[in-house]
Design an enzyme around this catalytic site. Structure first.
Site, short mmCIF file in Angstrom:
data_model
loop_
_atom_site.label_atom_id
_atom_site.label_comp_id
_atom_site.label_asym_id
_atom_site.label_seq_id
_atom_site.Cartn_x
_atom_site.Cartn_y
_atom_site.Cartn_z
N GLY A 286 27.60 45.95 34.69
CA GLY A 286 27.21 46.95 35.70
C GLY A 286 28.34 47.91 36.00
CE LYS A 287 32.00 45.14 40.40
NZ LYS A 287 31.30 43.93 39.97
CB CYS B 146 32.06 39.19 45.17
SG CYS B 146 31.97 37.79 44.09
CB CYS C 9 36.02 39.86 34.51
SG CYS C 9 37.66 39.15 34.46
CG ASP D 150 34.46 42.33 39.84
OD1 ASP D 150 34.91 42.21 40.99
OD2 ASP D 150 33.31 42.03 39.52
CG ASP E 99 41.73 33.44 28.41
OD1 ASP E 99 41.64 34.10 29.46
OD2 ASP E 99 42.15 32.27 28.38
CB ALA F 79 29.61 39.41 31.69
N PRO F 80 27.95 41.26 33.89
CG PRO F 80 25.96 41.51 35.04
CD PRO F 80 27.41 41.18 35.23
#
Lengths: 583, 180
Positions: free
Chosen positions: A365-366, A485, A360, A428, A411, A362-363
């Protein structure tokens, strides 16, 4: 104050310093100084005559009324002159001061004392001998010295000051004690509010006070409780008050109260109200942190390294330019990213020439952090189901100069049908976002049991798919990092615990030096003991968004097949558990 | 994902030669494995063959991007470079322009470069030559085409345009959605 010590060998000039300079003679107002007048000139004599004449005329006009007042005025004048003369005398012959004048002097002294006191009060109650007042005292010293011998107590001025100070301290202590008593009595007074009071809520301040009181009562329930009220009532009241004060919905507040002890709960809620500081990650593919920091400081940005645990993070305190539009940002030297987002990638610990999947992404960063750690070698698959959000991944990857990537939009649950055999997978997972309440206050009110349930189901499926993608026989990796998160155990420990049952994986240490240990016991649940190795991060403890990181290692590619009957039973059991929960 | 046709390869290489000159060879013969150009939905991607082989399993419906996107073929059949190609253009560019800090922002908002904003320029740059634009501290900002040769620049009016804007890194923000 005083001269600066110079230890570098430069010679300090000797002799009395600037501050030690002798005080100049005192100056007096004109009226006090006796005129040493010579003989009058002719013009002066004439003017005096005229004045006399005028005076006489005026006196005649209002003799009956004004006479008395004038006399008194004259008396005052005379006295003034006399007193000034006395002072002069004193200074000349200090040893033999007449008794009468000592009393006058004392009065003066008292006045000065009052002055000093008022000054002391202004500059701070406890230490009246501040720099200012002490100077003044020094000024007075000359005069004081002169009449010391005449004083009854024979006290030095410093001793007097000490006495005064002691008196004042005594007074303050008494006040403080009174206040303490007052508070103590107030504590005892807390009574459970009536239904009417609860129905008509007053100001937020009262609610806040009540929260504090109830927590106080709950912390020492035996002694402070109302005998007729059970603990549940207090908890209900506290929950309702917290909901109104912090504007949470009842469901989420209940969950939070289950996670945190009461003392920590308030801290967490207050920390969640404030935004975390803006942080950025240096793109090590293009620059170094030191160079980037220098370039940004030159643009008027106030920043610092995040902490010792990372060498690429910077925290931005203030900035004169928008941080998302500097030429350095556009050139891909850094990306704006929360401090907590660095953690799962650090736990994943990517190596060069590996095949890594970010499920997962987007966007991005990781994912871009992973690519930077891989130094643009190997292959990085960045996947996200959302077609709109994946555009951000494309933009960020090209801006940051990442060339080893394949960006796809599967997916996540079906990705294992297309590609398999990764060395590492980062998941994430999408979550309710209860850890990032500061970023999105909407979470406080719009999440309920069903949302959490949906998230849990999705997370389970995603985690199983992620585990299926990994090649257990990989020489370097075979690891999966699961992060959210959210701080709810339903979305974290429970999911990992589920995966432990369903697949051949084990929990391994994350390699993060800090963070709270994951739960092994949570209400009625007893998770696998190894879940202690997972890490939780809280806003009030670690000053970053609420976060959860778990690192799993896959030790066999076999997907254990249990009897379908057994599976169903388990599921039923879980459903029962959930029902219990919702009750 | 398909190979570029003969004509399209020619178009792409012609375009790249405008900026890179002989350095185009560096992109084709690389010491760290073979890299190739691939076309998908009129976009041209530059990618390592290793990654390409791995990406072949990804269904075409789900594949969004791979490697670096260099640009796209317009409907009229011309090839246009995107700002995303800057990553490869900047280090190998033949002719360069450095802009003053005062003109940096202007260029990043999509304006041409005037003589007043010109900090430095490569010697002997001809007119209408593809160039890469740098800031004074060697940050690649974008690319464009000179409107005047180096010699003409010396005598040009301060307000006259030196370099036509083609792409700048401000596009990452301005047109994130249409980047590909």
């Amino acid at each position: 104050m005083g001269r600066k010590a110079k230890f570098d060998g430069t010679v300090v000039s000797t002799g009395p310093g600037r501050k030690a300079k002798k005080q100049s003679d005192p100056t007096f107002p004109k009226g006090l100084i006796e005129k040493t007048s010579g003989p009058l000139s002719r013009h002066q004599k004439q003017r005096a005559k005229k004045r006399l004449l005028k005076k006489n005329q005026n006196e005649k006009l209002r003799e009956p009324k004004a006479k008395k007042s004038k006399v008194s005025k004259e008396v005052v004048k005379r006295e003034k002159i006399q007193s000034s003369a006395d002072e002069n005398e004193e200074e000349e012959d200090a040893d033999e001061t007449p008794v009468e004048e000592t009393s006058e002097e004392e009065e003066q002294d008292n006045e000065e004392v009052e002055q000093n006191q008022s000054l002391g009060l202004k500059s701070g109650p406890a230490d009246s001998d501040d720099a200012d007042s002490s100077e003044e005292e020094e000024e007075n010293e000359d005069q004081d010295d002169s009449d010391d011998d005449g004083d009854d107590d024979n006290l030095l001025p410093i001793e007097k000051a000490n006495k005064r100070l002691k008196k004042k301290q005594e007074k303050e202590r008494k006040l403080a004690e009174d206040e303490m008593k007052d508070i103590a009595t107030h504590q005892d007074i807390f009574t459970f509010p009536t239904e009417e009071e609860l129905a008509n809520p007053t100001s937020l301040k009262d609610v806040q006070q009540r929260i504090r009181d109830v927590i106080m009562v709950l912390s020492d329930f035996k002694t402070l409780r109302d005998k007729d009220r059970p603990r549940v009532d207090y908890m209900e009241l506290l929950k309702a008050d917290l909901c109104t004060y912090f504007s949470y919905n009842t469901f989420l507040m209940e969950k939070l109260m289950q996670i945190f002890p009461l003392s920590e709960l308030l801290e967490y809620l207050e920390a969640s109200e404030v935004q975390r500081p803006m942080t950025l990650r240096t793109n090590t593919l293009k620059t170094r942190r030191r160079d980037l920091a220098q370039a940004l400081i030159n643009r008027g940005v106030n920043l610092d390294p995040i902490g010792k645990w990372t060498k690429i993070g910077l925290v931005v305190y203030s900035s004169q330019v928008p941080m998302g539009a500097t030429p350095e940002y556009l050139a891909g030297h850094y990306i704006l990213q929360g401090a907590s987002s660095l953690l799962p990638v650090m736990a994943l610990d990517p190596k060069e020439n590996e095949r890594i999947l970010d499920m997962c992404a987007a966007p991005g960063g990781k994912a871009s952090h992973i690519a930077a750690l891989m130094k643009n070698t190997g292959v990085l698959f960045a996947n996200d189901i959302n077609q709109d959000r994946i555009k951000a991944v494309i933009g960020n990857f090209h801006r940051l100069g990442i060339v080893n990537s394949v960006i796809c939009s599967y997916d996540g649950r079906k990705i294992s049908s297309a590609i398999k055999g990764f060395d590492r997978v980062l998941l994430d997972a999408p979550c309710t976002g209860t850890g990032v309440v500061a970023k999105d206050p909407g979470v406080k009110t719009n999440k309920d049991e069903v949302d959490v349930q949906r998230c849990c189901t999705l997370q389970r499926e995603l985690l199983l798919a992620a585990i299926d993608c990994v090649n257990a026989r990989s020489k370097t990796g075979g690891t999966i990092v699961y992060s959210t998160c959210s701080i709810l155990p339903e979305e974290n420990e429970w999911i990992v615990d589920y995966a432990l049952k369903k697949r051949d994986v084990k929990v391994v240490p994350t390699g993060l030096e800090f963070g709270a240990e994951g739960f092994t016991n949570y209400r009625q649940h007893r998770f696998h003991p190894s879940l202690k190795l997972t890490r939780r991060f809280y806003p009030h403890v670690h000053n970053m968004d609420g976060f959860f990181v778990a690192k799993l290692k896959k030790f066999s590619n076999i997907i254990p097949k249990k009897d379908t009957q057994k599976d169903e039973e388990e599921e039923e059991e879980e459903e029962e558990e959930k029902e219990k929960d919702s009750e | 994902m398909k190979r570029l046709s003969e004509e399209r390869t020619k178009l792409v290489f012609e375009k790249l030669t405008k900026y890179l000159g002989d350095n185009l060879k560096v992109l084709i013969d690389r010491p760290d494995g073979t890299y190739c150009f691939r076309e998908r939905k009129d976009r041209v991607y530059y990618v390592s063959e290793k990654i390409l082989s791995l990406a072949s399993t990804v269904g075409s419906d789900h594949l969004v991007s791979l490697g670096t996107c260099f640009g796209k073929f317009t409907k009229s059949g011309k090839f246009r470079l995107h700002i995303t190609a800057l990553n490869y253009l900047a280090p190998h560019a033949q002719y360069k322009i450095w802009v003053k800090p005062s003109a940096e922002q202007q260029f990043l908002y999509g304006h041409h470069i005037a003589k007043s904003g010109l900090g430095r320029i490569t010697e002997n740059t001809p007119q209408y030559q593809g160039i890469v634009v740098f800031s004074m501290n060697d940050l690649p900002l974008g690319f464009g085409v000179t409107s005047k040769s180096t010699a003409d620049c010396k005598h040009a009016d301060p307000m006259s345009t030196i370099c036509f804007h083609q792409a700048d890194i401000g596009e990452y923000i301005r047109s994130e959605d249409t980047l590909l």
